[in-house]
Design a protein around this motif. Structure first.
Motif, PDB file in Angstrom:
ATOM      1  N   GLN A 279       0.813  -1.217   0.000  1.00 16.02           N
ATOM      2  CA  GLN A 279       0.000   0.000   0.000  1.00 16.02           C
ATOM      3  C   GLN A 279       0.845   1.266   0.000  1.00 16.02           C
ATOM      4  O   GLN A 279       0.347   2.348  -0.341  1.00 16.02           O
ATOM      5  CB  GLN A 279      -0.964   0.010   1.209  1.00 16.02           C
ATOM      6  CG  GLN A 279      -0.288   0.143   2.565  1.00 16.02           C
ATOM      7  CD  GLN A 279       0.106  -1.190   3.181  1.00 16.02           C
ATOM      8  OE1 GLN A 279       0.316  -2.166   2.482  1.00 16.02           O
ATOM      9  NE2 GLN A 279       0.204  -1.218   4.496  1.00 16.02           N
ATOM     10  N   ASN A 280       2.114   1.147   0.361  1.00 11.78           N
ATOM     11  CA  ASN A 280       2.999   2.319   0.378  1.00 11.78           C
ATOM     12  C   ASN A 280       4.040   2.300  -0.742  1.00 11.78           C
ATOM     13  O   ASN A 280       5.016   3.038  -0.688  1.00 11.78           O
ATOM     14  CB  ASN A 280       3.690   2.411   1.744  1.00 11.78           C
ATOM     15  CG  ASN A 280       2.719   2.812   2.840  1.00 11.78           C
ATOM     16  OD1 ASN A 280       1.998   3.806   2.700  1.00 11.78           O
ATOM     17  ND2 ASN A 280       2.661   2.042   3.908  1.00 11.78           N
ATOM     18  N   ILE A 281       3.822   1.450  -1.730  1.00 18.47           N
ATOM     19  CA  ILE A 281       4.639   1.477  -2.940  1.00 18.47           C
ATOM     20  C   ILE A 281       3.823   2.190  -4.010  1.00 18.47           C
ATOM     21  O   ILE A 281       2.729   1.739  -4.352  1.00 18.47           O
ATOM     22  CB  ILE A 281       5.002   0.060  -3.411  1.00 18.47           C
ATOM     23  CG1 ILE A 281       5.789  -0.690  -2.331  1.00 18.47           C
ATOM     24  CG2 ILE A 281       5.817   0.127  -4.709  1.00 18.47           C
ATOM     25  CD1 ILE A 281       6.114  -2.135  -2.693  1.00 18.47           C
ATOM     26  N   PRO A 282       4.311   3.299  -4.535  1.00 14.28           N
ATOM     27  CA  PRO A 282       3.510   4.055  -5.509  1.00 14.28           C
ATOM     28  C   PRO A 282       3.081   3.199  -6.702  1.00 14.28           C
ATOM     29  O   PRO A 282       3.895   2.471  -7.284  1.00 14.28           O
ATOM     30  CB  PRO A 282       4.461   5.178  -5.944  1.00 14.28           C
ATOM     31  CG  PRO A 282       5.396   5.350  -4.784  1.00 14.28           C
ATOM     32  CD  PRO A 282       5.593   3.967  -4.231  1.00 14.28           C
ATOM     33  N   ARG A 283       1.813   3.304  -7.059  1.00 14.95           N
ATOM     34  CA  ARG A 283       1.281   2.539  -8.177  1.00 14.95           C
ATOM     35  C   ARG A 283       1.990   2.889  -9.484  1.00 14.95           C
ATOM     36  O   ARG A 283       2.113   2.050 -10.386  1.00 14.95           O
ATOM     37  CB  ARG A 283      -0.219   2.802  -8.283  1.00 14.95           C
ATOM     38  CG  ARG A 283      -0.932   2.118  -9.443  1.00 14.95           C
ATOM     39  CD  ARG A 283      -0.720   0.622  -9.520  1.00 14.95           C
ATOM     40  NE  ARG A 283      -1.166  -0.110  -8.363  1.00 14.95           N
ATOM     41  CZ  ARG A 283      -1.152  -1.435  -8.269  1.00 14.95           C
ATOM     42  NH1 ARG A 283      -0.689  -2.153  -9.289  1.00 14.95           N
ATOM     43  NH2 ARG A 283      -1.555  -2.042  -7.174  1.00 14.95           N
ATOM     44  N   THR A 284       2.489   4.125  -9.598  1.00  8.70           N
ATOM     45  CA  THR A 284       3.202   4.513 -10.817  1.00  8.70           C
ATOM     46  C   THR A 284       4.445   3.654 -11.028  1.00  8.70           C
ATOM     47  O   THR A 284       4.842   3.407 -12.170  1.00  8.70           O
ATOM     48  CB  THR A 284       3.623   5.994 -10.768  1.00  8.70           C
ATOM     49  OG1 THR A 284       4.342   6.236  -9.542  1.00  8.70           O
ATOM     50  CG2 THR A 284       2.419   6.907 -10.842  1.00  8.70           C
ATOM     51  N   ILE A 285       5.061   3.201  -9.935  1.00 10.51           N
ATOM     52  CA  ILE A 285       6.226   2.326 -10.049  1.00 10.51           C
ATOM     53  C   ILE A 285       5.780   0.918 -10.437  1.00 10.51           C
ATOM     54  O   ILE A 285       6.321   0.313 -11.372  1.00 10.51           O
ATOM     55  CB  ILE A 285       7.015   2.270  -8.730  1.00 10.51           C
ATOM     56  CG1 ILE A 285       7.456   3.664  -8.288  1.00 10.51           C
ATOM     57  CG2 ILE A 285       8.222   1.354  -8.879  1.00 10.51           C
ATOM     58  CD1 ILE A 285       8.179   3.684  -6.958  1.00 10.51           C
ATOM     59  N   ILE A 286       4.791   0.394  -9.741  1.00 13.69           N
ATOM     60  CA  ILE A 286       4.321  -0.971 -10.019  1.00 13.69           C
ATOM     61  C   ILE A 286       3.892  -1.108 -11.473  1.00 13.69           C
ATOM     62  O   ILE A 286       4.198  -2.094 -12.145  1.00 13.69           O
ATOM     63  CB  ILE A 286       3.166  -1.338  -9.069  1.00 13.69           C
ATOM     64  CG1 ILE A 286       3.667  -1.380  -7.616  1.00 13.69           C
ATOM     65  CG2 ILE A 286       2.541  -2.677  -9.457  1.00 13.69           C
ATOM     66  CD1 ILE A 286       2.582  -1.556  -6.579  1.00 13.69           C
ATOM     67  N   ASN A 287       3.207  -0.102 -11.973  1.00 11.74           N
ATOM     68  CA  ASN A 287       2.695  -0.159 -13.348  1.00 11.74           C
ATOM     69  C   ASN A 287       3.805  -0.130 -14.398  1.00 11.74           C
ATOM     70  O   ASN A 287       3.558  -0.458 -15.555  1.00 11.74           O
ATOM     71  CB  ASN A 287       1.738   1.004 -13.605  1.00 11.74           C
ATOM     72  CG  ASN A 287       0.441   0.866 -12.843  1.00 11.74           C
ATOM     73  OD1 ASN A 287       0.094  -0.222 -12.363  1.00 11.74           O
ATOM     74  ND2 ASN A 287      -0.295   1.957 -12.705  1.00 11.74           N
ATOM     75  N   ARG A 288       4.996   0.278 -13.988  1.00 13.56           N
ATOM     76  CA  ARG A 288       6.114   0.402 -14.934  1.00 13.56           C
ATOM     77  C   ARG A 288       6.935  -0.886 -15.025  1.00 13.56           C
ATOM     78  O   ARG A 288       7.783  -1.020 -15.901  1.00 13.56           O
ATOM     79  CB  ARG A 288       7.023   1.562 -14.491  1.00 13.56           C
ATOM     80  CG  ARG A 288       8.056   1.980 -15.519  1.00 13.56           C
ATOM     81  CD  ARG A 288       7.440   2.672 -16.713  1.00 13.56           C
ATOM     82  NE  ARG A 288       8.462   3.066 -17.682  1.00 13.56           N
ATOM     83  CZ  ARG A 288       9.001   2.250 -18.597  1.00 13.56           C
ATOM     84  NH1 ARG A 288       8.615   0.987 -18.681  1.00 13.56           N
ATOM     85  NH2 ARG A 288       9.921   2.698 -19.428  1.00 13.56           N
ATOM     86  N   ILE A 289       6.666  -1.846 -14.137  1.00 10.77           N
ATOM     87  CA  ILE A 289       7.482  -3.045 -14.055  1.00 10.77           C
ATOM     88  C   ILE A 289       6.911  -4.149 -14.943  1.00 10.77           C
ATOM     89  O   ILE A 289       5.695  -4.280 -15.099  1.00 10.77           O
ATOM     90  CB  ILE A 289       7.583  -3.524 -12.592  1.00 10.77           C
ATOM     91  CG1 ILE A 289       8.111  -2.402 -11.691  1.00 10.77           C
ATOM     92  CG2 ILE A 289       8.479  -4.757 -12.478  1.00 10.77           C
ATOM     93  CD1 ILE A 289       9.459  -1.840 -12.095  1.00 10.77           C
ATOM     94  N   GLU A 290       7.790  -4.935 -15.499  1.00 12.84           N
ATOM     95  CA  GLU A 290       7.428  -6.050 -16.377  1.00 12.84           C
ATOM     96  C   GLU A 290       6.250  -6.847 -15.820  1.00 12.84           C
ATOM     97  O   GLU A 290       6.258  -7.263 -14.658  1.00 12.84           O
ATOM     98  CB  GLU A 290       8.649  -6.969 -16.529  1.00 12.84           C
ATOM     99  CG  GLU A 290       8.414  -8.196 -17.373  1.00 12.84           C
ATOM    100  CD  GLU A 290       9.679  -9.039 -17.543  1.00 12.84           C
ATOM    101  OE1 GLU A 290       9.570 -10.142 -18.087  1.00 12.84           O
ATOM    102  OE2 GLU A 290      10.769  -8.589 -17.130  1.00 12.84           O
TER     103      GLU A 290
END
Length: 307
Positions: A279-290
């Protein structure tokens, strides 16, 4: 007894997603010196990366899958998973290539790594970077049982005591993170472990650098940023302790150290993710990962299966 994940789903997700994120963000800078890496912010780094992960995440997938399906580490089973997934372009180390070829030639999973480096075995950070998923399956009071499983995983590819103890230290750090032990207490607790004295010297150096708010140059000169387990695990632990209040700050700091940035980033990401949760990892980062075949969502599906 088949084991299940012991911790809240959000924090198990955080540990696994954090591993993949730190790996993918660090991949671009692998082998760079600190001086050649401009100060990083999350927007700039996301604009520069492909989002692909390396062999570090690929091995984490195999270890997590092994624990989910078998509840423990079986060396032949885990070795088969690693061998089938092995993808050379994902930047595996040279020692791993040799071990894989020996497995394919029929050498036993338990012995192929023993003769590496003139019989000394590998002391690199490859065993350590895949240790944290095992921690999700053990309570704090079960640390000795955790270490037994970590050793089984490690000895597939790393038989040098430094490589094995590095994996134990990373697994214990992940266990402390999952149990919400204040990172300011970590080095004191880690010092009680039965690990090589060289790691205990590093723990003292971590304390020194924290107390003195050391410069990046001092941290690199003192703690290191290399691909040996002694330097890499220590650098990841330091990066987390120094930046314990922010997932993003911890991972970016680990990458700015230079050196083995994908592996140090992956180990730091695992620890930071276990503390802060998905919940504290920005979604913008998750969405950028393979996120294709066995991408980041596959890690989540394995966590769900083990809950």
């Amino acid at each position: 007894m088949k084991r299940q994940i012991c911790y809240d789903r959000n924090y198990a997700y955080g540990l696994l997603y954090g591993t993949c994120i730190g790996d993918a963000l660090g991949m671009k800078f692998d082998g760079c010196s600190n001086e050649s890496i401009a100060p990083l912010d999350i927007d700039s780094i996301l604009s520069q990366i492909s989002g692909l992960y390396t062999g570090d995440t690929q091995m984490n997938i195999s270890v997590l899958e092994e624990m989910v399906e078998n509840g423990e580490i079986n060396q032949a089973s885990l070795g088969t998973r690693i061998m089938k997934r092995y993808t050379p372009w994902r930047k595996y180390g040279g020692g791993m290539f040799i071990v894989i070829e020996r497995w394919r030639d029929g050498e036993s999973f338990s012995s192929a790594a023993e003769s590496l480096y003139c019989g000394d075995g590998s002391y690199g950070d490859g065993a350590a970077v895949r240790a944290a998923p095992i921690s999700c399956f053990f309570k704090l009071e079960e640390s000795n049982l955790l270490f037994e499983q970590v050793k089984l995983s490690s000895k597939l590819t790393h038989t040098n005591p430094i490589g094995i103890d590095g994996a134990i230290l990373q697994a214990y750090a992940a266990l402390l993170a999952l149990n919400k032990i204040d990172p300011s207490e970590w080095t004191r607790m880690m010092f009680q472990l039965s690990i090589d004295s060289s790691f205990k010297i590093k723990l003292g150096q971590i304390d020194y650098c924290i107390r003195n708010d050391a410069t990046l140059k001092t941290v690199i000169d003192t703690i290191g940023n290399g691909s040996d387990a002694l330097s890499a695990v220590s650098a990841a632990i330091y990066s987390l302790i120094r930046n314990k209040d922010s997932f993003v700050d911890a991972v970016l700091f680990a990458i700015e150290l230079g050196g083995d940035t994908d592996t140090i980033g992956a180990m730091t990401g695992a620890l930071a993710g276990a503390i802060h949760g998905i919940q504290n990892i920005p979604r913008t980062i998750i969405n950028r990962i393979e996120n294709g075949h066995e991408g980041i969502d596959y890690l989540g599906s394995l966590v769900d299966k083990a809950m």
